[in-house]
Enzyme design. Sequence first.
Site, mmCIF file in Angstrom:
data_model
loop_
_atom_site.group_PDB
_atom_site.id
_atom_site.type_symbol
_atom_site.label_atom_id
_atom_site.label_comp_id
_atom_site.label_asym_id
_atom_site.label_seq_id
_atom_site.Cartn_x
_atom_site.Cartn_y
_atom_site.Cartn_z
ATOM 1 C CB THR A 131 26.230 22.662 41.536
ATOM 2 O OG1 THR A 131 26.635 22.985 42.850
ATOM 3 C CG2 THR A 131 25.361 23.777 40.985
ATOM 4 N NE ARG A 165 28.286 28.268 50.878
ATOM 5 C CZ ARG A 165 28.271 27.731 49.675
ATOM 6 N NH1 ARG A 165 27.230 27.059 49.256
ATOM 7 N NH2 ARG A 165 29.319 27.845 48.874
ATOM 8 C CB VAL A 166 23.215 31.981 50.323
ATOM 9 C CG1 VAL A 166 22.800 32.042 48.856
ATOM 10 C CG2 VAL A 166 21.992 31.786 51.214
ATOM 11 N N GLY A 167 25.563 30.176 48.655
ATOM 12 C CA GLY A 167 26.715 30.248 47.754
ATOM 13 C C GLY A 167 26.400 31.026 46.488
ATOM 14 C CG ASP A 168 28.063 29.565 42.835
ATOM 15 O OD1 ASP A 168 27.794 29.281 41.652
ATOM 16 O OD2 ASP A 168 28.254 28.697 43.702
ATOM 17 C CB THR A 212 29.127 23.520 38.769
ATOM 18 O OG1 THR A 212 29.525 22.562 39.775
ATOM 19 C CG2 THR A 212 29.855 23.159 37.472
ATOM 20 N N GLY A 259 31.745 27.824 45.408
ATOM 21 C CA GLY A 259 30.819 28.956 45.357
ATOM 22 C C GLY A 259 31.413 30.295 45.720
#
Length: 316
Positions: free
Chosen positions: A166, A194-197, A217, A220
């Site tokens: 990231t 999927r969506v992370g932080d 980074t 997530g």
Amino acid sequence: MKPVIVVHGGAGRIFKEREQGCRTGVVRAALQGYSVLKQGGSALDAVEEAVRSMEDDPHFNAGCGSVLNEKGEVEMDAIIMDGKNLASGAVSAVKCIANPIKLARLVMEKTKHMLLTDHGAHLFAQAMGVPETPGEKLITQRSLERWKKNLEPDSNPEEFQKDLGTVGAVAIDSEGNVACATSTGGLSNKLVGRVGDTACIGSGGYADNCSGATSTTGHGESIMKVVLARLILYHMEQGMSPEMAADTALDYMKTRVGGLGGVIVVSNSGEWAARFSTKQMSWATVKDDELHYGIYAGERHTKSVDEALASGSEGF
């Protein structure tokens, strides 16, 4: 106010053969962002430029070089935030775009919204005239090989998640405004959608002139559980230095939810930090015309900006 920029190329495990490329990439991004600041540009322009540089660099898990989801496609997330008025723009699960950070900036400036996702983000990109990049152009041989390896019955995708890249940047400009930007391809072999932080305000990044800016980074889901970026700024509001705030928040994430990661921070007075609980994190910063960069804990190389620009990428 003297301008400062800090960038990261992701926390985790950086394999030996990739160290050089990661070092060169973060240094290049920091120098490009600093050049914007030196010419009187805004912190917002500087972090966008630094992140764009890393999105275009196949060494990092963002833009070209992003990891693949379970179906073998690239889906990317990005966020940008302006500390002056807390304006922010983000995109999630976007495909076929070379620079998600640019699209996030457009969301911030051209819509009343803060986050657009997947198909809606795609329609918005078309409306804004953002050129489409064929999905396969963003796929590197390395991402493809990793995806295939993770599909094998006895594979352990978790093992590969440790080598994530990231990318992010934080800056303060000569006006004293702070900004952050973060961009990622997410987790290898993740579920579609999927969506992370990264795209979540307060998790992947946060910027507020009252305290500073941070970009994160790492794992997530762990980062989201503790709202890591905002947590760091909260500690700074309580009087901690950027370094202590970063270490305190990373320690909390590790003990509370077993998550590892890394962060870069700049305070509204121009103090900075690059801290991580993983084995490594590629980072670089420029302040007072001096470049600092490293990958391992305790590693810090220093060069003047002139020397760095003169020696070019071979010098790192």
